[in-house]
Design a protein around this motif. Structure first.
Motif, mmCIF file in Angstrom:
data_model
loop_
_atom_site.group_PDB
_atom_site.id
_atom_site.type_symbol
_atom_site.label_atom_id
_atom_site.label_comp_id
_atom_site.label_asym_id
_atom_site.label_seq_id
_atom_site.Cartn_x
_atom_site.Cartn_y
_atom_site.Cartn_z
ATOM 1 N N SER A 211 34.251 -18.197 -4.460
ATOM 2 C CA SER A 211 35.630 -18.698 -4.527
ATOM 3 C C SER A 211 36.257 -18.830 -3.142
ATOM 4 C CB SER A 211 36.485 -17.786 -5.405
ATOM 5 O OG SER A 211 36.547 -16.471 -4.873
ATOM 6 N N THR A 212 35.763 -18.077 -2.152
ATOM 7 C CA THR A 212 36.300 -18.183 -0.794
ATOM 8 C C THR A 212 35.714 -19.371 -0.041
ATOM 9 O OG1 THR A 212 34.625 -16.788 0.313
ATOM 10 C CG2 THR A 212 36.473 -15.660 -0.753
ATOM 11 N N LEU A 213 34.548 -19.850 -0.473
ATOM 12 C CA LEU A 213 33.930 -21.006 0.172
ATOM 13 C C LEU A 213 34.330 -22.328 -0.471
ATOM 14 C CD1 LEU A 213 30.203 -20.186 1.074
ATOM 15 C CD2 LEU A 213 32.102 -20.616 2.620
ATOM 16 N N ASN A 214 34.686 -22.302 -1.756
ATOM 17 C CA ASN A 214 34.964 -23.545 -2.473
ATOM 18 C C ASN A 214 36.012 -24.439 -1.804
ATOM 19 O OD1 ASN A 214 33.048 -23.356 -4.465
ATOM 20 N ND2 ASN A 214 34.433 -22.594 -6.037
ATOM 21 N N PRO A 215 37.117 -23.900 -1.250
ATOM 22 C CA PRO A 215 38.111 -24.787 -0.626
ATOM 23 C C PRO A 215 37.583 -25.512 0.612
ATOM 24 C CG PRO A 215 39.059 -22.632 -1.094
ATOM 25 C CD PRO A 215 37.587 -22.507 -1.281
ATOM 26 N N HIS A 216 36.416 -25.099 1.114
ATOM 27 C CA HIS A 216 35.849 -25.666 2.338
ATOM 28 C C HIS A 216 34.460 -26.258 2.077
ATOM 29 C CE1 HIS A 216 39.089 -23.198 3.916
ATOM 30 N NE2 HIS A 216 38.555 -22.174 3.270
ATOM 31 N N ALA A 217 34.177 -26.546 0.799
ATOM 32 C CA ALA A 217 32.816 -26.923 0.406
ATOM 33 C C ALA A 217 32.379 -28.268 0.969
ATOM 34 C CB ALA A 217 32.696 -26.929 -1.120
ATOM 35 N N SER A 218 33.297 -29.087 1.477
ATOM 36 C CA SER A 218 32.895 -30.363 2.082
ATOM 37 C C SER A 218 32.129 -30.148 3.381
ATOM 38 C CB SER A 218 34.120 -31.249 2.341
ATOM 39 O OG SER A 218 34.995 -30.639 3.264
ATOM 40 N N LYS A 219 32.344 -28.973 4.007
ATOM 41 C CA LYS A 219 31.667 -28.708 5.274
ATOM 42 C C LYS A 219 30.967 -27.351 5.316
ATOM 43 C CE LYS A 219 36.133 -27.299 7.272
ATOM 44 N NZ LYS A 219 36.913 -27.661 6.070
ATOM 45 N N ALA A 220 31.400 -26.413 4.467
ATOM 46 C CA ALA A 220 30.841 -25.056 4.506
ATOM 47 C C ALA A 220 29.884 -24.845 3.344
ATOM 48 C CB ALA A 220 31.954 -24.019 4.440
ATOM 49 N N HIS A 221 28.766 -24.213 3.616
ATOM 50 C CA HIS A 221 27.819 -23.834 2.564
ATOM 51 C C HIS A 221 27.088 -22.591 3.029
ATOM 52 C CE1 HIS A 221 24.660 -25.647 5.067
ATOM 53 N NE2 HIS A 221 25.437 -26.716 5.162
ATOM 54 N N TRP A 222 26.225 -22.040 2.145
ATOM 55 C CA TRP A 222 25.562 -20.782 2.458
ATOM 56 C C TRP A 222 24.604 -20.904 3.643
ATOM 57 C CZ3 TRP A 222 28.226 -17.245 0.228
ATOM 58 C CH2 TRP A 222 28.816 -17.477 -1.004
ATOM 59 N N GLY A 223 24.187 -22.115 3.953
ATOM 60 C CA GLY A 223 23.265 -22.304 5.069
ATOM 61 C C GLY A 223 23.930 -22.307 6.423
ATOM 62 N N ASN A 224 25.235 -22.627 6.496
ATOM 63 C CA ASN A 224 25.906 -22.668 7.802
ATOM 64 C C ASN A 224 27.058 -21.670 7.904
ATOM 65 O OD1 ASN A 224 28.038 -23.793 6.353
ATOM 66 N ND2 ASN A 224 27.829 -25.843 7.230
ATOM 67 N N ALA A 278 38.247 -6.557 -6.743
ATOM 68 C CA ALA A 278 38.810 -7.154 -5.530
ATOM 69 C C ALA A 278 37.820 -6.936 -4.395
ATOM 70 C CB ALA A 278 40.159 -6.536 -5.187
ATOM 71 N N GLN A 279 37.649 -7.952 -3.583
ATOM 72 C CA GLN A 279 36.719 -7.840 -2.466
ATOM 73 C C GLN A 279 37.192 -8.705 -1.302
ATOM 74 O OE1 GLN A 279 32.453 -9.695 -1.783
ATOM 75 N NE2 GLN A 279 32.187 -7.806 -2.946
ATOM 76 N N GLU A 280 37.035 -8.161 -0.078
ATOM 77 C CA GLU A 280 37.163 -8.988 1.116
ATOM 78 C C GLU A 280 35.780 -9.096 1.728
ATOM 79 O OE1 GLU A 280 40.423 -9.740 4.515
ATOM 80 O OE2 GLU A 280 39.591 -7.711 4.532
ATOM 81 N N GLY A 281 35.454 -10.315 2.148
ATOM 82 C CA GLY A 281 34.131 -10.536 2.718
ATOM 83 C C GLY A 281 34.201 -11.264 4.035
ATOM 84 N N LEU A 282 33.175 -11.091 4.826
ATOM 85 C CA LEU A 282 33.001 -11.899 6.040
ATOM 86 C C LEU A 282 32.618 -13.304 5.619
ATOM 87 C CD1 LEU A 282 32.745 -11.864 9.197
ATOM 88 C CD2 LEU A 282 30.293 -11.475 8.832
ATOM 89 N N VAL A 283 33.344 -14.292 6.099
ATOM 90 C CA VAL A 283 33.041 -15.698 5.837
ATOM 91 C C VAL A 283 33.127 -16.400 7.184
ATOM 92 C CG1 VAL A 283 33.604 -17.736 4.449
ATOM 93 C CG2 VAL A 283 34.074 -15.462 3.539
ATOM 94 N N ARG A 284 32.061 -16.317 7.945
ATOM 95 C CA ARG A 284 32.073 -16.723 9.358
ATOM 96 C C ARG A 284 31.252 -17.990 9.567
ATOM 97 N NH1 ARG A 284 29.671 -12.170 12.601
ATOM 98 N NH2 ARG A 284 31.806 -11.337 12.776
ATOM 99 N N PRO A 285 31.877 -19.065 10.021
ATOM 100 C CA PRO A 285 31.103 -20.266 10.338
ATOM 101 C C PRO A 285 30.070 -19.962 11.435
ATOM 102 C CG PRO A 285 33.444 -20.753 10.287
ATOM 103 C CD PRO A 285 33.315 -19.263 10.237
ATOM 104 N N ILE A 286 28.862 -20.413 11.226
ATOM 105 C CA ILE A 286 27.803 -20.196 12.214
ATOM 106 C C ILE A 286 27.894 -21.274 13.269
ATOM 107 C CG2 ILE A 286 25.314 -20.085 12.590
ATOM 108 C CD1 ILE A 286 25.046 -19.087 9.700
ATOM 109 N N ALA A 287 28.020 -20.852 14.538
ATOM 110 C CA ALA A 287 28.147 -21.806 15.633
ATOM 111 C C ALA A 287 26.866 -22.618 15.753
ATOM 112 C CB ALA A 287 28.434 -21.064 16.937
ATOM 113 N N LYS A 288 27.018 -23.914 15.955
ATOM 114 C CA LYS A 288 25.852 -24.795 16.113
ATOM 115 C C LYS A 288 25.258 -24.631 17.507
ATOM 116 C CE LYS A 288 27.554 -28.247 12.831
ATOM 117 N NZ LYS A 288 27.941 -29.651 12.637
#
Length: 288
Positions: A211-224, A278-288
């Motif tokens: 649910s924390t990734l869905n608002p950014h799913a156009s660019k964010a996924h589990w691979g990056n 309830a959970q807080e998680g690290l959701v960190r974009p991986i630098a290219k």
């Protein structure tokens, strides 16, 4: 692991002393120990020091270090309090000399009182109309991204059926919500409440950060994106059984500073609220 028996063999710890227990780990497709496993094993350790038939009603935990899959985990239990109505336990998990996790759990004597609950979401697709993770792997096969395909190929004692999912071939932003039906595989009869709560805790760490990734799913996924559970809290309200599908309804109120906050409610098919998370998680974009 393929059935609930395999899961129970993982969650029930070896007793070292009255307040110390050892556990081993099984991968869920990640190179590190699955957070739900540590949560459930810690609850197993805590509950085995409860001798007055009190029932777990809440737990709060912090993940401090990534767990090594090859190294046993030792759980030490501190008996913080045994009061007139509540008992509190603190569990510390170690690998070698490193503390990887801490948990506080509170147990309450059985009492009668007022009851109310929120309503289960309406118009949720029933599990019979949905694809499971197993079905997705079979149907989409090599069309899936390599990482997702490998994740779905791992055998699990739980079947998951999301009501919707981000299409990796047509990425687009989605609402900050996620719903998943889940059901255990194998014989689920004669499970006591403490065991059911431990299994439910194990399952609760699956899916929630989606649910924390869905608002950014156009660019964010589990691979990056680097993700990890930072903390996890859970409240248990009512007894239940695993004989039918359960619904995990999740949402993410906020994402900021490479962290995503999510919360969820778990319902029986007939709408009984059995737990909240309830959970807080690290959701960190991986630098290219």
């Amino acid at each position: 692991m393929t059935t609930v028996d395999d899961l129970l063999n993982l969650l029930v710890l070896d007793k070292i002393s009255d307040d110390a227990f050892n556990g081993v780990s099984k991968t869920v497709g990640s190179p590190i120990v699955f957070g739900g496993q540590v949560l459930a094993q810690a609850l197993n350790a805590a509950s085995r020091t409860i001798t007055n038939q009190r029932i777990l009603h809440s737990m709060h935990a912090f993940f401090l270090e990534a767990g090594d899959l090859e190294c046993p985990i030792t759980y030490n239990v501190s008996k913080v309090r045994d009061g007139g109505s509540f008992s509190v336990r603190r569990v510390t998990a170690h690998q070698k000399e490193t503390t990887i996790f801490i948990l506080s759990a509170s147990f309450h004597k059985k009492e009668e009182g007022y009851e109310h609950q929120i309503e289960m979401p309406i118009n949720v697709k029933p599990p019979e109309d949905l694809l499971s993770w197993t079905d997705m792997r079979k149907e989409f096969g090599d069309a899936l991204p390599k990482g997702l395909k490998s994740f779905l190929e791992v055998k699990r004692p739980i079947e998951f059926k999301p009501t919707a999912f981000a299409n990796p071939l047509q990425p687009k932003d989605l609402p900050p919500k996620h719903q998943v039906w889940f059901k255990l595989k194998g014989n689920i009869e004669n499970l006591d409440l403490a065991t059911k709560q431990q299994i439910l805790t194990y399952i609760s760490d699956y899916n929630i950060l989606v649910s924390t990734l869905n608002p950014h799913a156009s660019k964010a996924h589990w691979g990056n994106t680097q993700t990890a559970s930072l903390d996890h809290s859970m409240w248990f309200f009512r007894d239940f059984d695993f004989s039918d599908w359960l619904l995990y309804d999740m949402e993410s109120p906020s994402g900021a500073m490479a962290r995503g906050f999510a919360r969820g409610h778990i319902f029986t098919r007939d709408g009984k609220l059995i737990a909240s998370v309830a959970q807080e998680g690290l959701v960190r974009p991986i630098a290219k």
